[in-house]
Design a protein around this motif. Structure first.
Motif, PDB file in Angstrom:
ATOM      1  N   LYS A 130      42.465  24.526  43.464  1.00  0.00           N
ATOM      2  CA  LYS A 130      41.897  25.411  44.473  1.00  0.00           C
ATOM      3  C   LYS A 130      42.486  26.472  44.979  1.00  0.00           C
ATOM      4  N   GLU A 131      43.713  26.780  44.607  1.00  0.00           N
ATOM      5  CA  GLU A 131      44.436  27.836  44.979  1.00  0.00           C
ATOM      6  C   GLU A 131      44.159  28.723  44.037  1.00  0.00           C
ATOM      7  N   ALA A 132      43.957  28.589  42.832  1.00  0.00           N
ATOM      8  CA  ALA A 132      43.579  29.311  41.607  1.00  0.00           C
ATOM      9  C   ALA A 132      42.226  30.190  42.044  1.00  0.00           C
ATOM     10  N   GLU A 133      41.125  28.966  42.335  1.00  0.00           N
ATOM     11  CA  GLU A 133      39.733  29.331  42.668  1.00  0.00           C
ATOM     12  C   GLU A 133      39.852  30.508  43.774  1.00  0.00           C
ATOM     13  N   GLU A 134      40.432  30.386  44.902  1.00  0.00           N
ATOM     14  CA  GLU A 134      40.714  31.274  45.805  1.00  0.00           C
ATOM     15  C   GLU A 134      41.202  32.679  45.537  1.00  0.00           C
ATOM     16  N   VAL A 135      42.324  32.727  44.858  1.00  0.00           N
ATOM     17  CA  VAL A 135      42.812  33.753  44.017  1.00  0.00           C
ATOM     18  C   VAL A 135      41.564  34.473  43.305  1.00  0.00           C
ATOM     19  N   LEU A 136      40.700  33.758  42.508  1.00  0.00           N
ATOM     20  CA  LEU A 136      39.693  34.507  41.589  1.00  0.00           C
ATOM     21  C   LEU A 136      38.668  35.140  42.646  1.00  0.00           C
ATOM     22  N   ALA A 137      38.460  34.135  43.536  1.00  0.00           N
ATOM     23  CA  ALA A 137      37.165  34.718  44.737  1.00  0.00           C
ATOM     24  C   ALA A 137      37.890  36.017  45.416  1.00  0.00           C
ATOM     25  N   ASN A 138      39.241  36.047  45.857  1.00  0.00           N
ATOM     26  CA  ASN A 138      39.512  37.252  46.362  1.00  0.00           C
ATOM     27  C   ASN A 138      39.678  38.405  45.361  1.00  0.00           C
ATOM     28  N   LEU A 139      39.947  38.153  44.104  1.00  0.00           N
ATOM     29  CA  LEU A 139      39.880  39.359  43.201  1.00  0.00           C
ATOM     30  C   LEU A 139      38.660  39.701  42.948  1.00  0.00           C
ATOM     31  N   SER A 140      37.646  38.689  42.795  1.00  0.00           N
ATOM     32  CA  SER A 140      36.063  39.128  42.726  1.00  0.00           C
ATOM     33  C   SER A 140      35.748  39.925  43.735  1.00  0.00           C
ATOM     34  N   ARG A 141      35.997  39.473  44.924  1.00  0.00           N
ATOM     35  CA  ARG A 141      35.573  40.515  46.239  1.00  0.00           C
ATOM     36  C   ARG A 141      36.161  41.394  46.341  1.00  0.00           C
ATOM     37  N   ARG A 142      37.255  41.746  45.912  1.00  0.00           N
ATOM     38  CA  ARG A 142      37.995  43.158  45.790  1.00  0.00           C
ATOM     39  C   ARG A 142      37.411  44.081  44.722  1.00  0.00           C
ATOM     40  N   LEU A 143      36.975  43.474  43.578  1.00  0.00           N
ATOM     41  CA  LEU A 143      36.376  44.082  42.502  1.00  0.00           C
ATOM     42  C   LEU A 143      35.135  44.608  42.950  1.00  0.00           C
ATOM     43  N   ILE A 144      34.179  43.650  43.439  1.00  0.00           N
ATOM     44  CA  ILE A 144      33.026  44.062  43.922  1.00  0.00           C
ATOM     45  C   ILE A 144      32.994  45.200  45.101  1.00  0.00           C
ATOM     46  N   LYS A 145      34.063  45.194  45.971  1.00  0.00           N
ATOM     47  CA  LYS A 145      34.532  46.359  46.803  1.00  0.00           C
ATOM     48  C   LYS A 145      34.926  47.509  46.047  1.00  0.00           C
ATOM     49  N   ALA A 146      35.687  47.609  45.078  1.00  0.00           N
ATOM     50  CA  ALA A 146      35.849  48.512  44.319  1.00  0.00           C
ATOM     51  C   ALA A 146      34.974  49.366  43.655  1.00  0.00           C
ATOM     52  N   ARG A 147      34.000  48.457  43.090  1.00  0.00           N
ATOM     53  CA  ARG A 147      32.879  49.172  42.417  1.00  0.00           C
ATOM     54  C   ARG A 147      31.999  49.617  43.360  1.00  0.00           C
ATOM     55  N   GLU A 148      31.816  49.037  44.541  1.00  0.00           N
ATOM     56  CA  GLU A 148      30.962  49.660  45.384  1.00  0.00           C
ATOM     57  C   GLU A 148      31.335  51.088  45.808  1.00  0.00           C
ATOM     58  N   ASN A 149      32.852  50.907  46.355  1.00  0.00           N
ATOM     59  CA  ASN A 149      33.371  52.389  46.481  1.00  0.00           C
ATOM     60  C   ASN A 149      33.240  53.250  45.513  1.00  0.00           C
ATOM     61  N   GLU A 150      33.573  52.972  44.244  1.00  0.00           N
ATOM     62  CA  GLU A 150      33.398  53.729  43.252  1.00  0.00           C
ATOM     63  C   GLU A 150      31.755  54.456  43.039  1.00  0.00           C
ATOM     64  N   CYS A 151      31.048  53.613  42.975  1.00  0.00           N
ATOM     65  CA  CYS A 151      29.311  53.924  43.003  1.00  0.00           C
ATOM     66  C   CYS A 151      29.190  54.994  44.108  1.00  0.00           C
ATOM     67  N   ALA A 152      29.714  54.860  45.391  1.00  0.00           N
ATOM     68  CA  ALA A 152      29.602  55.793  46.500  1.00  0.00           C
ATOM     69  C   ALA A 152      30.205  57.036  46.134  1.00  0.00           C
ATOM     70  N   ARG A 153      31.398  56.799  45.692  1.00  0.00           N
ATOM     71  CA  ARG A 153      32.133  58.254  45.240  1.00  0.00           C
ATOM     72  C   ARG A 153      31.490  59.026  44.275  1.00  0.00           C
ATOM     73  N   ILE A 154      30.905  58.304  43.166  1.00  0.00           N
ATOM     74  CA  ILE A 154      29.979  59.041  42.175  1.00  0.00           C
ATOM     75  C   ILE A 154      28.789  59.638  42.755  1.00  0.00           C
ATOM     76  N   ALA A 155      27.935  58.688  43.649  1.00  0.00           N
ATOM     77  CA  ALA A 155      26.984  59.379  44.281  1.00  0.00           C
ATOM     78  C   ALA A 155      27.132  60.447  45.230  1.00  0.00           C
ATOM     79  N   ARG A 156      28.240  60.407  46.096  1.00  0.00           N
ATOM     80  CA  ARG A 156      28.589  61.780  46.597  1.00  0.00           C
ATOM     81  C   ARG A 156      28.839  62.870  45.938  1.00  0.00           C
ATOM     82  N   GLU A 157      29.858  62.687  44.686  1.00  0.00           N
ATOM     83  CA  GLU A 157      29.888  63.651  43.588  1.00  0.00           C
ATOM     84  C   GLU A 157      28.673  64.291  43.248  1.00  0.00           C
TER      85      GLU A 157
END
Length: 185
Positions: A130-157
């Motif tokens: 359960k703890e490993a699943e939570e770590v993976l879920a948090n990592l997945s959320r962070r990766l999605i957020k990083a991807r969204e931020n990068e897409c926004a940065r590229i769109a701005r550029e």
């Protein structure tokens, strides 16, 4: 004959208890009335309680929250009435007071004549999973957020770059018009 049958039954019961106490998981048994009648050594050590404290519904005293208790018991009761296997995950208090995630699976026990005798279940501590699943879920959320931020940065550029180029083209066109006006005059 009756004595031999009783002796055979006692030996069978003893073999079951020996097997259950040496199994690497927690094992429990309930009767046809839904009440727990047996817990193996691993269960009792995990809980830090005696057989007398755990039998019946005593084991449920260790479930995490009141809502979890009701959900756990309702799931068990529904499967029990249908005589179906039941699987559930819940948090159970360990002997040291820490709540641990438990994966519990039980199946109906039938007599040789096919009469329902209750359930036999096994439980394992899945807290690490359960703890490993939570770590993976948090990592997945962070990766999605990083991807969204990068897409926004590229769109701005891209947006800024295209706007700058268009402004430059506009300036150059204006300059060409001015030059064309001078030439034609």
């Amino acid at each position: 004959e009756r004595y031999r049958v009783m002796e055979s039954l006692r030996e069978s019961e003893q073999r079951f208890r020996n097997m259950a106490d040496t199994a690497p998981m927690m094992i429990w048994v309930s009767g046809p009335d839904k009440l727990r009648t047996y817990f193996n050594r691993q269960w009792l050590e995990f809980r830090g309680r005696t057989m007398e404290e755990e039998i019946g519904y005593g084991w449920a005293d260790g479930i995490y929250e009141e809502d979890d208790v009701q959900l756990c018991l309702d799931t068990y009761s529904a499967a029990f009435h249908r005589r179906e296997p039941v699987t559930r995950e819940y948090r159970l208090r360990r002997a040291d007071g820490e709540y641990r995630w438990i994966h519990d699976r039980a199946v109906a026990c039938l007599s040789p004549g096919g009469q329902f005798e209750g359930y036999i279940g096994s439980s394992i501590d899945i807290t690490d999973r359960k703890e490993a699943e939570e770590v993976l879920a948090n990592l997945s959320r962070r990766l999605i957020k990083a991807r969204e931020n990068e897409c926004a940065r590229i769109a701005r550029e891209l947006h800024d770059d295209v706007n700058q180029r268009m402004a430059l083209v506009s300036v150059e066109l204006q300059q060409l018009r001015n030059d064309l006006d001078i030439v034609t005059q």
